[in-house]
Design a protein around this motif. Structure first.
Motif, PDB file in Angstrom:
ATOM      1  N   THR A 117       0.809  -1.224   0.000  1.00 48.75           N
ATOM      2  CA  THR A 117       0.000   0.000   0.000  1.00 48.75           C
ATOM      3  C   THR A 117       0.843   1.276   0.000  1.00 48.75           C
ATOM      4  OG1 THR A 117      -0.130  -0.132   2.420  1.00 48.75           O
ATOM      5  CG2 THR A 117      -1.935  -1.113   1.161  1.00 48.75           C
ATOM      6  N   GLN A 118       2.148   1.139   0.238  1.00 46.91           N
ATOM      7  CA  GLN A 118       3.029   2.307   0.310  1.00 46.91           C
ATOM      8  C   GLN A 118       3.856   2.494  -0.956  1.00 46.91           C
ATOM      9  OE1 GLN A 118       5.168   0.827   3.708  1.00 46.91           O
ATOM     10  NE2 GLN A 118       3.923   1.968   5.172  1.00 46.91           N
ATOM     11  N   THR A 119       3.712   1.584  -1.908  1.00 47.28           N
ATOM     12  CA  THR A 119       4.590   1.564  -3.081  1.00 47.28           C
ATOM     13  C   THR A 119       4.536   2.853  -3.878  1.00 47.28           C
ATOM     14  OG1 THR A 119       4.288  -0.833  -3.228  1.00 47.28           O
ATOM     15  CG2 THR A 119       5.179   0.288  -5.166  1.00 47.28           C
ATOM     16  N   GLU A 120       3.347   3.298  -4.212  1.00 49.85           N
ATOM     17  CA  GLU A 120       3.224   4.476  -5.069  1.00 49.85           C
ATOM     18  C   GLU A 120       3.798   5.718  -4.403  1.00 49.85           C
ATOM     19  OE1 GLU A 120      -0.701   5.077  -6.523  1.00 49.85           O
ATOM     20  OE2 GLU A 120      -0.825   3.125  -7.515  1.00 49.85           O
ATOM     21  N   ALA A 121       3.591   5.864  -3.105  1.00 50.99           N
ATOM     22  CA  ALA A 121       4.090   7.049  -2.401  1.00 50.99           C
ATOM     23  C   ALA A 121       5.609   7.082  -2.389  1.00 50.99           C
ATOM     24  CB  ALA A 121       3.542   7.078  -0.979  1.00 50.99           C
ATOM     25  N   VAL A 122       6.241   5.916  -2.198  1.00 43.59           N
ATOM     26  CA  VAL A 122       7.707   5.868  -2.209  1.00 43.59           C
ATOM     27  C   VAL A 122       8.227   6.158  -3.610  1.00 43.59           C
ATOM     28  CG1 VAL A 122       9.728   4.415  -1.848  1.00 43.59           C
ATOM     29  CG2 VAL A 122       7.813   4.306  -0.242  1.00 43.59           C
ATOM     30  N   MET A 123       7.640   5.542  -4.630  1.00 45.80           N
ATOM     31  CA  MET A 123       8.079   5.786  -6.005  1.00 45.80           C
ATOM     32  C   MET A 123       7.945   7.256  -6.368  1.00 45.80           C
ATOM     33  SD  MET A 123       6.582   2.432  -8.009  1.00 45.80           S
ATOM     34  CE  MET A 123       7.255   2.940  -9.593  1.00 45.80           C
ATOM     35  N   ALA A 124       6.890   7.903  -5.886  1.00 48.99           N
ATOM     36  CA  ALA A 124       6.665   9.311  -6.207  1.00 48.99           C
ATOM     37  C   ALA A 124       7.788  10.201  -5.694  1.00 48.99           C
ATOM     38  CB  ALA A 124       5.326   9.759  -5.634  1.00 48.99           C
ATOM     39  N   ALA A 125       8.398   9.802  -4.575  1.00 51.71           N
ATOM     40  CA  ALA A 125       9.482  10.606  -3.993  1.00 51.71           C
ATOM     41  C   ALA A 125      10.759  10.545  -4.834  1.00 51.71           C
ATOM     42  CB  ALA A 125       9.770  10.129  -2.569  1.00 51.71           C
ATOM     43  N   TYR A 126      10.837   9.580  -5.757  1.00 50.39           N
ATOM     44  CA  TYR A 126      12.068   9.385  -6.532  1.00 50.39           C
ATOM     45  C   TYR A 126      11.845   9.459  -8.047  1.00 50.39           C
ATOM     46  CZ  TYR A 126      14.115   7.582  -2.187  1.00 50.39           C
ATOM     47  OH  TYR A 126      14.590   7.452  -0.894  1.00 50.39           O
ATOM     48  N   GLN A 127      10.610   9.568  -8.489  1.00 50.71           N
ATOM     49  CA  GLN A 127      10.322   9.365  -9.900  1.00 50.71           C
ATOM     50  C   GLN A 127      10.886  10.443 -10.819  1.00 50.71           C
ATOM     51  OE1 GLN A 127       6.075   9.150 -10.199  1.00 50.71           O
ATOM     52  NE2 GLN A 127       5.731  11.299  -9.668  1.00 50.71           N
ATOM     53  N   THR A 128      11.181  11.622 -10.296  1.00 49.02           N
ATOM     54  CA  THR A 128      11.767  12.647 -11.167  1.00 49.02           C
ATOM     55  C   THR A 128      13.198  12.301 -11.562  1.00 49.02           C
ATOM     56  OG1 THR A 128      12.499  13.941  -9.254  1.00 49.02           O
ATOM     57  CG2 THR A 128      10.330  14.466 -10.175  1.00 49.02           C
ATOM     58  N   GLU A 129      13.872  11.480 -10.752  1.00 48.68           N
ATOM     59  CA  GLU A 129      15.275  11.162 -11.025  1.00 48.68           C
ATOM     60  C   GLU A 129      15.501   9.720 -11.466  1.00 48.68           C
ATOM     61  OE1 GLU A 129      18.272  12.807  -8.275  1.00 48.68           O
ATOM     62  OE2 GLU A 129      16.566  13.474  -7.068  1.00 48.68           O
ATOM     63  N   PHE A 130      14.511   8.836 -11.249  1.00 49.13           N
ATOM     64  CA  PHE A 130      14.728   7.419 -11.518  1.00 49.13           C
ATOM     65  C   PHE A 130      13.613   6.841 -12.381  1.00 49.13           C
ATOM     66  CE2 PHE A 130      17.163   8.305  -7.753  1.00 49.13           C
ATOM     67  CZ  PHE A 130      18.328   7.558  -7.923  1.00 49.13           C
ATOM     68  N   GLU A 131      14.005   5.917 -13.241  1.00 48.10           N
ATOM     69  CA  GLU A 131      13.072   5.140 -14.038  1.00 48.10           C
ATOM     70  C   GLU A 131      12.947   3.765 -13.392  1.00 48.10           C
ATOM     71  OE1 GLU A 131      10.330   4.884 -16.960  1.00 48.10           O
ATOM     72  OE2 GLU A 131      11.740   6.574 -16.884  1.00 48.10           O
ATOM     73  N   PHE A 132      11.740   3.398 -12.983  1.00 50.65           N
ATOM     74  CA  PHE A 132      11.551   2.174 -12.214  1.00 50.65           C
ATOM     75  C   PHE A 132      11.095   1.014 -13.094  1.00 50.65           C
ATOM     76  CE2 PHE A 132      11.326   5.303  -8.801  1.00 50.65           C
ATOM     77  CZ  PHE A 132      12.060   4.683  -7.807  1.00 50.65           C
ATOM     78  N   THR A 133      11.591  -0.170 -12.754  1.00 45.86           N
ATOM     79  CA  THR A 133      11.091  -1.402 -13.338  1.00 45.86           C
ATOM     80  C   THR A 133       9.864  -1.839 -12.522  1.00 45.86           C
ATOM     81  OG1 THR A 133      12.592  -2.695 -11.942  1.00 45.86           O
ATOM     82  CG2 THR A 133      13.383  -2.076 -14.142  1.00 45.86           C
ATOM     83  N   PRO A 134       9.090  -2.828 -13.003  1.00 44.04           N
ATOM     84  CA  PRO A 134       7.928  -3.268 -12.223  1.00 44.04           C
ATOM     85  C   PRO A 134       8.333  -3.735 -10.829  1.00 44.04           C
ATOM     86  CG  PRO A 134       7.781  -4.120 -14.459  1.00 44.04           C
ATOM     87  CD  PRO A 134       9.136  -3.496 -14.330  1.00 44.04           C
ATOM     88  N   PRO A 135       7.603  -3.334  -9.781  1.00 40.70           N
ATOM     89  CA  PRO A 135       7.944  -3.744  -8.410  1.00 40.70           C
ATOM     90  C   PRO A 135       7.886  -5.257  -8.251  1.00 40.70           C
ATOM     91  CG  PRO A 135       6.343  -1.949  -8.414  1.00 40.70           C
ATOM     92  CD  PRO A 135       6.444  -2.428  -9.815  1.00 40.70           C
TER      93      PRO A 135
END
Length: 294
Positions: free
Chosen positions: A260-278
């Motif tokens: 349930t916390q995944t999107e909030a954590v990704m949002a804190a880093y998404q401007t600098e990082f490209e994420f693969t599927p969790p």
């Protein structure tokens, strides 16, 4: 000798006092655990944190008459009309042997094993980490650590520099070094964690490649891979610090995150990082991202 334990349900506010009362009433030992199985990870230094619904258990000699103790507890100011308890007989055992028998070597990925020192190594040709269960710093049994270890097992680490942020036992840094990394830096707020990491690195023959720091001592550096197996709160609050360790085109691996916390954590880093599927194990998630090109 045989024992009997008395367990009562207490509120978060009254759990410490109930524990003290059990001791005053003759308990030889008192333990606390969560009635709802909600984890607490590394409370702030010097603080004792209890759960909203806490089970307080007192251990007594089996010959103890518990009825006067139960009556005293029921009439205390710490319980209203919701006093509940249960008793359990505990047989005499070699508890150290019982504890040791519960831990076995665990395999992660294709080539990585974590092995207690008293167990035979299942595959001498594999990459084996010798690590004994200790003060809850992490031995690979928790899904958050398991996810990171399995990811490391699949990576080409030769010659790379690794940061293990919130290193705990040092298990991730040690795994990376045994898998070929050239240098690892462990950072933790707990001095005891750094001591545990150093001892574990020495046991595994990689102490010369592992540097350990408290946050206020950490040097300025850039790493090929940053591992941060902590919790969602610190991952969000320290996003600038953690991201700052990642070199250009470097990789970031984060765990200790509930689904349930995944999107909030990704949002804190998404401007600098490209994420693969969790990746997910039970209710826990691991995020992997690569720094975006400038």
């Amino acid at each position: 000798m045989p024992w009997i334990q008395l367990t009562v349900a207490a509120s978060e506010a009254h759990a410490p006092q109930v524990g003290e009362l059990l001791t005053e009433l003759g308990a030889l030992a008192v333990t606390f655990r969560d009635a709802q199985d909600n984890p607490i990870f590394e409370p702030p230094k010097g603080e004792a944190i209890f759960w909203h619904e806490t089970l307080v258990t007192g251990l007594f000699d089996a010959e103890t008459d518990l009825q006067p103790i139960i009556k005293h507890l029921a009439q205390s100011e710490f319980f209203a009309d919701d006093f509940s308890y249960k008793t359990d007989a505990i047989e005499d055992k070699d508890w150290e042997r019982e504890w040791m028998d519960n831990f076995h070597p665990i395999k992660f990925g294709e080539r990585l094993w974590v092995c207690p020192s008293w167990r035979d190594i299942p595959d001498p040709k594999a990459v084996n980490i010798l690590l004994d269960p200790g003060m809850a710093f992490g031995t690979g049994t928790h899904p958050t650590t398991a996810l990171c270890l399995a990811w490391l097992d699949q990576q080409p680490l030769n010659g790379k520099t690794i940061v293990d942020f919130g290193c705990g036992s040092g298990i991730l840094a040690i795994a990376a070094l045994l898998l070929g990394a050239e240098r690892a830096i462990g950072i933790d707020i707990d001095q005891q964690a750094l001591i545990a990491s150093r001892e574990n690195a020495e046991r595994n023959g990689v102490a010369d490649k592992l540097e350990l720091y408290l946050p206020e001592q950490q040097p300025e550096l850039k790493a090929d891979i940053v591992l941060a197996n902590v919790l969602a709160g610190p991952l969000k609050e320290l996003a600038t610090v953690i991201a700052g360790f990642v070199d250009q085109q470097g990789e970031l691996v984060m765990s200790g995150i509930l689904s349930t916390q995944t999107e909030a954590v990704m949002a804190a880093y998404q401007t600098e990082f490209e994420f693969t599927p969790p990746q997910q194990q039970a209710e826990w998630m691991m995020l992997h991202g690569r720094r975006k090109s400038p």
